[in-house]
Scaffold this active site. Structure first.
Site, PDB file in Angstrom:
ATOM      1  N   SER A 143       0.825  -1.205   0.000  1.00  9.93           N
ATOM      2  CA  SER A 143       0.000   0.000   0.000  1.00  9.93           C
ATOM      3  C   SER A 143       0.861   1.258   0.000  1.00  9.93           C
ATOM      4  O   SER A 143       2.014   1.246   0.423  1.00  9.93           O
ATOM      5  CB  SER A 143      -0.897   0.019   1.234  1.00  9.93           C
ATOM      6  OG  SER A 143      -1.737  -1.108   1.284  1.00  9.93           O
ATOM      7  N   SER A 173       0.457   7.512   7.487  1.00 11.35           N
ATOM      8  CA  SER A 173       1.873   7.475   7.887  1.00 11.35           C
ATOM      9  C   SER A 173       2.724   8.327   6.942  1.00 11.35           C
ATOM     10  O   SER A 173       2.258   8.742   5.879  1.00 11.35           O
ATOM     11  CB  SER A 173       2.373   6.029   7.877  1.00 11.35           C
ATOM     12  OG  SER A 173       2.397   5.537   6.550  1.00 11.35           O
ATOM     13  N   ASP A 231     -11.042   2.911  13.522  1.00 10.94           N
ATOM     14  CA  ASP A 231     -10.139   1.783  13.249  1.00 10.94           C
ATOM     15  C   ASP A 231     -10.781   0.505  13.788  1.00 10.94           C
ATOM     16  O   ASP A 231     -10.356  -0.061  14.781  1.00 10.94           O
ATOM     17  CB  ASP A 231      -8.787   2.045  13.915  1.00 10.94           C
ATOM     18  CG  ASP A 231      -7.686   1.157  13.351  1.00 10.94           C
ATOM     19  OD1 ASP A 231      -7.927   0.520  12.314  1.00 10.94           O
ATOM     20  OD2 ASP A 231      -6.610   1.101  13.962  1.00 10.94           O
ATOM     21  N   SER A 283      -9.654  -5.950   5.491  1.00 12.60           N
ATOM     22  CA  SER A 283      -8.750  -5.189   4.626  1.00 12.60           C
ATOM     23  C   SER A 283      -7.486  -5.987   4.330  1.00 12.60           C
ATOM     24  O   SER A 283      -7.081  -6.137   3.173  1.00 12.60           O
ATOM     25  CB  SER A 283      -8.391  -3.858   5.303  1.00 12.60           C
ATOM     26  OG  SER A 283      -7.377  -3.187   4.603  1.00 12.60           O
TER      27      SER A 283
END
Length: 508
Positions: free
Chosen positions: A209, A214, A271, A279
């Protein structure tokens, strides 16, 4: 469409590209006095169906009172323009979309009703075709988070996410994979693991990804070393030739609905465990993986705060993977501090090169984490006896075989290149003498992002200390790297206002 004609001419409009970057969100713009707005009763923020001679897309409508557009024109964002494959002046048909029937299933989940596999399938098909707007996606994500999915529902969600994307098929019995749940800056072990595993004759087709929250995702870091936006056919040729790859998953269409869900979940700061499991595993199942090692870092400022949280998540991942005939091994690791020195795409890439090339100053912690995870995969693949995987991985790295394999993979993906360097740097120093006792991973990541990472690949920060190091007042703690004076200033200001990002004994 079967003919060059569109539908009733009263709902046909000439298109104009507005060159409006909305990421992957199709947006349409109409004048308030457009006859289509009047006849169809379209309001601002309505969902509209746009149909060209090539494709159909559901877009969010906005309106303007200016003369930017003629009454018979419709402006399109870049995402809508590309999806419809049109040119300026061509006509498209504008209409109301069909009723969104699957939203009733989501509403049922809000009130506590379990969802069946067929309902997840209908929901994911509607999501991937753009029929859910952000509010409806938020409703879905909230329902998943607030009304915990049972094991059957989690399997149904994961399977439905796989079903609406591409699925890779490999002509080998064992396909290895690795994933980290994230939350730990600099933890860029994937390229090392892929090279070590592939150098031992195993197959590891790794899709990764880009950064979500981040300063760098694996694809961002790898892109400073080699191309990662490969077509599906190119990716398969790389793996057939070299046994492994490191490519951006978005370019090969694996679990495309996941990116849509993550985008909204990020804004919501949500989350949910079920979303995380679905995912991760939907992409691994779609990639054709048979054996997977999962890295779950635990730390006060990592994504997982306690070992108990990691064990619970690990069991959920393992049991759900097993229903797809995917063997998963869980590794709970130390997430108290960043890994390596670099935080940001190019700086993390330089750490990787140092480890690959056996530089005596290479970050030992990055190498050790990669060896431990690669060792599990080598044992899975029968290239090492049980308990000897780490040693075999170390032999592969120290002999130079991993470096040779990584160079070959990069060449097959389009060519190895040198990571860029930032033009501006500034050192952040210790305010007190003492022993380094604590890192705030989240705020450290924010410094790197304010410096421009990952959009500016050379930006980020370089660590000079780790837990247990003794420092004196004035010693360097980390260096900020930026490509513009403005971004360096943003990062410097945040760092100056958060002097306890790295704490010493004297600070606590």
């Amino acid at each position: 469409m079967s003919t060059p004609e569109l539908h009733q001419r009263s709902n046909n409009l000439r298109v104009r590209c507005l060159d409006l970057d909305t990421l992957d969100k199709p947006i349409a713009l109409l004048r308030k006095d457009s006859p289509v707005c009047r006849s169809e009763g379209f309001d601002a923020h309505a969902r509209v169906r746009l149909e060209s001679l090539h494709d159909t897309v559901i877009a969010t409508l906005f309106q303007t009172g200016s003369e930017l557009l003629a009454p018979d024109e419709i402006g399109l964002s870049t995402a809508a323009w590309r999806a419809l494959q049109v040119r300026d002046g061509q006509q498209i048909h504008v209409s109301h979309p069909k009723p969104l029937e699957s939203i009733s299933s989501v509403r049922g989940k809000v009130y506590g009703r379990a969802l069946r596999a067929c309902e997840f399938g209908a929901i994911m098909r509607d999501v991937v075709h753009g029929r859910y707007d952000d509010i409806q996606l938020a409703m879905l994500l909230t329902a998943i988070a607030a009304r915990a999915l049972d094991d059957d529902e989690l399997f149904g969600l994961t399977d439905a996410m796989v079903g609406v994307g591409e699925r890779l098929d490999w002509d080998v019995p064992m396909r290895l994979d690795k994933h980290c749940v994230g939350g730990l800056p600099g933890n860029r072990t994937t390229p090392l693991i892929v090279a070590i595993v592939a150098a031992n004759g195993l197959v590891i087709p790794k899709t990764s990804s880009r950064a979500i929250t981040s300063p760098a995702g694996t694809a961002d870091t790898m892109e400073t070393l080699a191309p990662v936006s490969l077509t599906l056919g190119h990716m398969q040729r790389v793996v057939e030739r070299e046994g492994g790859c490191v490519v951006w998953g978005g370019s090969v269409g694996l679990s495309p609905v996941d990116d849509l869900l993550i985008r909204v979940a990020r804004v919501m700061d949500l989350d949910a465990e079920a979303q995380l499991v679905a995912s991760v595993l939907s992409k691994k199942v779609a990639a054709g993986s048979t054996h997977l090692v999962l890295d779950l870092p635990v730390g006060a400022t990592a994504k997982l705060r306690s070992r108990e949280d990691a064990e619970r998540l690990g069991e959920r991942l393992r049991s759900t993977a097993a229903r797809f005939d995917l063997t998963a091994e869980i590794v709970i690791s130390d997430g108290r501090q960043p890994v390596g020195r670099g935080i940001g795409p190019a700086l993390e890439a330089r750490d990787l090169l140092a480890v690959f090339q056996g530089d005596p100053d290479a970050p030992r912690d990055l190498a050790d984490r990669a060896l431990s995870l690669a060792g599990v995969l080598l044992e899975f693949g029968g290239k090492a006896e049980p308990g000897d995987g780490v040693r075999q991985a170390a032999r592969t790295l120290e002999s130079g075989a991993a470096w040779q394999k990584f160079q070959a993979i990069c060449e097959a993906q389009g060519g190895l290149r040198e990571p860029p360097k930032a033009s501006r740097t500034e050192v952040v120093t210790a305010a007190h003498s003492g022993c380094v006792t604590h890192f705030d991973n989240r705020r450290l990541s924010r410094v790197a992002k304010l410096a421009g990472a990952p959009g500016a690949p050379a930006a980020g920060l370089e660590l000079h200390v780790h837990l247990g190091d003794e420092v004196r007042a004035g010693d360097p703690l980390y260096t900020i790297h930026a490509e513009t004076a403005g971004e360096l200033g943003y990062a410097r200001e945040f760092a100056g206002n958060n002097g306890d990002i790295i704490q010493t004994e004297a600070d606590r």
